[in-house]
Scaffold this motif. Structure first.
Motif, PDB file in Angstrom:
ATOM      1  N   CYS A   1      32.950  26.641  33.229  1.00 17.72           N
ATOM      2  CA  CYS A   1      32.502  27.794  34.023  1.00 17.72           C
ATOM      3  C   CYS A   1      31.449  28.540  33.214  1.00 17.72           C
ATOM      4  O   CYS A   1      31.760  29.206  32.222  1.00 17.72           O
ATOM      5  N   ASP A   2      30.188  28.409  33.634  1.00 15.85           N
ATOM      6  CA  ASP A   2      29.119  29.033  32.864  1.00 15.85           C
ATOM      7  C   ASP A   2      28.694  30.392  33.405  1.00 15.85           C
ATOM      8  O   ASP A   2      27.827  31.050  32.828  1.00 15.85           O
ATOM      9  N   TYR A   3      29.291  30.816  34.532  1.00 15.05           N
ATOM     10  CA  TYR A   3      29.025  32.173  35.018  1.00 15.05           C
ATOM     11  C   TYR A   3      30.293  32.691  35.682  1.00 15.05           C
ATOM     12  O   TYR A   3      30.827  32.077  36.620  1.00 15.05           O
ATOM     13  N   PHE A   4      30.774  33.827  35.187  1.00 16.41           N
ATOM     14  CA  PHE A   4      32.014  34.412  35.686  1.00 16.41           C
ATOM     15  C   PHE A   4      31.901  35.919  35.480  1.00 16.41           C
ATOM     16  O   PHE A   4      32.155  36.436  34.398  1.00 16.41           O
ATOM     17  N   SER A   5      31.451  36.613  36.526  1.00 11.71           N
ATOM     18  CA  SER A   5      31.121  38.031  36.355  1.00 11.71           C
ATOM     19  C   SER A   5      31.335  38.791  37.648  1.00 11.71           C
ATOM     20  O   SER A   5      31.114  38.255  38.746  1.00 11.71           O
ATOM     21  N   VAL A   6      31.763  40.040  37.525  1.00  9.23           N
ATOM     22  CA  VAL A   6      31.891  40.946  38.665  1.00  9.23           C
ATOM     23  C   VAL A   6      30.704  41.902  38.644  1.00  9.23           C
ATOM     24  O   VAL A   6      30.473  42.602  37.650  1.00  9.23           O
ATOM     25  N   LEU A   7      29.955  41.932  39.736  1.00  9.36           N
ATOM     26  CA  LEU A   7      28.778  42.785  39.835  1.00  9.36           C
ATOM     27  C   LEU A   7      29.082  43.993  40.705  1.00  9.36           C
ATOM     28  O   LEU A   7      29.751  43.885  41.736  1.00  9.36           O
ATOM     29  N   ASP A   8      28.581  45.157  40.274  1.00  5.62           N
ATOM     30  CA  ASP A   8      28.720  46.402  41.037  1.00  5.62           C
ATOM     31  C   ASP A   8      30.173  46.781  41.288  1.00  5.62           C
ATOM     32  O   ASP A   8      30.463  47.536  42.219  1.00  5.62           O
ATOM     33  N   GLY A   9      31.080  46.255  40.509  1.00  8.69           N
ATOM     34  CA  GLY A   9      32.472  46.626  40.640  1.00  8.69           C
ATOM     35  C   GLY A   9      33.187  46.031  41.828  1.00  8.69           C
ATOM     36  O   GLY A   9      34.377  46.281  42.025  1.00  8.69           O
ATOM     37  N   ARG A  10      32.486  45.192  42.619  1.00 15.31           N
ATOM     38  CA  ARG A  10      33.112  44.744  43.872  1.00 15.31           C
ATOM     39  C   ARG A  10      32.969  43.260  44.182  1.00 15.31           C
ATOM     40  O   ARG A  10      33.674  42.756  45.053  1.00 15.31           O
ATOM     41  N   THR A  11      32.090  42.523  43.507  1.00 10.71           N
ATOM     42  CA  THR A  11      31.827  41.137  43.897  1.00 10.71           C
ATOM     43  C   THR A  11      31.892  40.211  42.692  1.00 10.71           C
ATOM     44  O   THR A  11      31.122  40.373  41.743  1.00 10.71           O
ATOM     45  N   LEU A  12      32.801  39.242  42.753  1.00 11.81           N
ATOM     46  CA  LEU A  12      32.911  38.236  41.702  1.00 11.81           C
ATOM     47  C   LEU A  12      31.974  37.072  42.019  1.00 11.81           C
ATOM     48  O   LEU A  12      31.999  36.529  43.126  1.00 11.81           O
ATOM     49  N   HIS A  13      31.167  36.675  41.048  1.00  8.89           N
ATOM     50  CA  HIS A  13      30.290  35.513  41.172  1.00  8.89           C
ATOM     51  C   HIS A  13      30.747  34.451  40.161  1.00  8.89           C
ATOM     52  O   HIS A  13      30.962  34.766  38.980  1.00  8.89           O
ATOM     53  N   VAL A  14      30.888  33.241  40.648  1.00 11.26           N
ATOM     54  CA  VAL A  14      31.380  32.146  39.808  1.00 11.26           C
ATOM     55  C   VAL A  14      30.476  30.942  39.977  1.00 11.26           C
ATOM     56  O   VAL A  14      30.082  30.594  41.100  1.00 11.26           O
ATOM     57  N   HIS A  15      30.156  30.293  38.849  1.00 16.39           N
ATOM     58  CA  HIS A  15      29.502  28.978  38.891  1.00 16.39           C
ATOM     59  C   HIS A  15      30.209  28.080  37.900  1.00 16.39           C
ATOM     60  O   HIS A  15      30.410  28.450  36.735  1.00 16.39           O
ATOM     61  N   ALA A  16      30.617  26.902  38.373  1.00 10.94           N
ATOM     62  CA  ALA A  16      31.342  25.971  37.523  1.00 10.94           C
ATOM     63  C   ALA A  16      30.851  24.560  37.752  1.00 10.94           C
ATOM     64  O   ALA A  16      30.344  24.222  38.827  1.00 10.94           O
ATOM     65  N   LEU A  17      31.002  23.722  36.723  1.00  8.23           N
ATOM     66  CA  LEU A  17      30.617  22.311  36.791  1.00  8.23           C
ATOM     67  C   LEU A  17      31.865  21.462  36.607  1.00  8.23           C
ATOM     68  O   LEU A  17      32.574  21.584  35.605  1.00  8.23           O
ATOM     69  N   LEU A  18      32.123  20.586  37.597  1.00 10.03           N
ATOM     70  CA  LEU A  18      33.299  19.723  37.611  1.00 10.03           C
ATOM     71  C   LEU A  18      32.848  18.271  37.493  1.00 10.03           C
ATOM     72  O   LEU A  18      31.718  17.939  37.868  1.00 10.03           O
TER      73      LEU A  18
END
Length: 299
Positions: A25-42
């Motif tokens: 998982c190279d991106y795992f972040s909550v933006l603006d306190g309300r939205t989780l964004h995830v990017h992962a490679l399987l």
């Protein structure tokens, strides 16, 4: 106490996540306190993958969020966006630690992957890394455990009163706000407490659906000799034994004093008697009101 908390956290993250295969998982972040964004490679599977799901797991609870997937070379790229809230297209999570897992379809059902990630790096700047949700006041804090597996810590809103609007006219000042994280109310009041010695000044309010508005008693706050400014802290009394702060808290500003500035204005309260009225926010976001009175020259 610390050992018990560590054991509880380890147990929450172990079942059923720790034994799953890992995905990067190279991106795992909550933006603006309300939205989780995830990017992962399987790793690729035998089945062509075009869709995936993001799973939030806490003990026996599983909350599902749709995700998109595409095959890139020998890896499956999964992207997910989870908006937190209580709306029809939002994800509702209770308090506590939630493990975060990606699931993709296979011929026999689905295959789940734990997300291998790292703790978010600290950063300097005018904004904080994990602000509260701008509507609910809840906090959604991404992180990882001792084995580097992604989890989300969900915290309920602190009991506070959020300023919605400061309005000043030639003869009065008004403040509107809303209660956040406050359960029950009993004889609610706005309480102005002077810094130093002096009696409190109270204003009754009648919140409707958590929102309220009141007229600032500038004449009562303009105490002391003419030209001497008195600073008052603003509170909301939610019951005879409890008060919460009134201010601006649902933002991502590290120091709201530098951005949420309010100009001093003059309010007329009597013939040739005036009050210099200056509301402002402290570094913690608390609302304070500075008042001084003076008189005009006789004509």
């Amino acid at each position: 106490m610390a050992d018990r908390l560590t054991r509880r956290t380890t147990r929450l993250l172990r079942e059923p996540v720790v034994d799953l295969p890992r995905a990067t998982c190279d991106y795992f972040s909550v933006l603006d306190g309300r939205t989780l964004h995830v990017h992962a490679l399987l790793p690729t599977s035998a089945v062509a993958v075009e869709q995936a799901t993001l799973l939030f797991i806490q003990n026996s609870k599983v909350v599902v969020c749709p995700a998109s997937a595409e095959t890139i070379g020998d890896r499956i790229s999964v992207t997910a966006r989870a908006a937190f809230g209580t709306g029809p297209d939002e994800i509702s999570l209770g308090k506590g630690i939630w493990s975060v897992v990606v699931a993709v379809p296979e011929a026999t059902g689905e295959r789940r992957f734990a997300l291998q990630t790292t703790e978010p790096a600290d950063h300097d700047g005018p904004t904080v890394q994990n602000p509260p949700h701008p509507v609910s006041g809840w906090r959604f804090e991404p992180g990882c455990g001792t084995q580097g597996l992604a989890h989300l810590t969900v915290k309920a809103a602190k009991a506070r009163a959020e300023v919605l609007r400061l309005a000043t006219g030639p003869t009065e000042a008004r403040i509107s706000g809303r209660l956040v994280g406050v359960g029950s109310l009993q004889d609610p009041m706005i309480v102005f407490t002077p810094r130093g010695d002096g009696a409190d000044v109270m204003v009754p309010i009648a919140p409707v659906n958590g929102q309220f508005e009141f007229t600032v008693p500038v004449a009562e706050l303009a105490v002391g000799p003419p030209g001497a400014e008195v600073i008052w802290e603003a509170w909301v009394r939610t019951s005879p034994t409890r008060m919460v702060r009134l201010g601006r808290f649902l933002h991502d500003l590290r120091d709201p004093r530098t951005v949420l500035r309010v100009s001093r204005t003059t309010v007329t309260i009597e013939d040739r008697r005036f009050v210099g009225y200056r509301p402002y926010y402290t570094k913690a976001g608390n609302l304070a009101v500075a008042c001084l009175h003076f008189t005009g020259a006789s004509t």
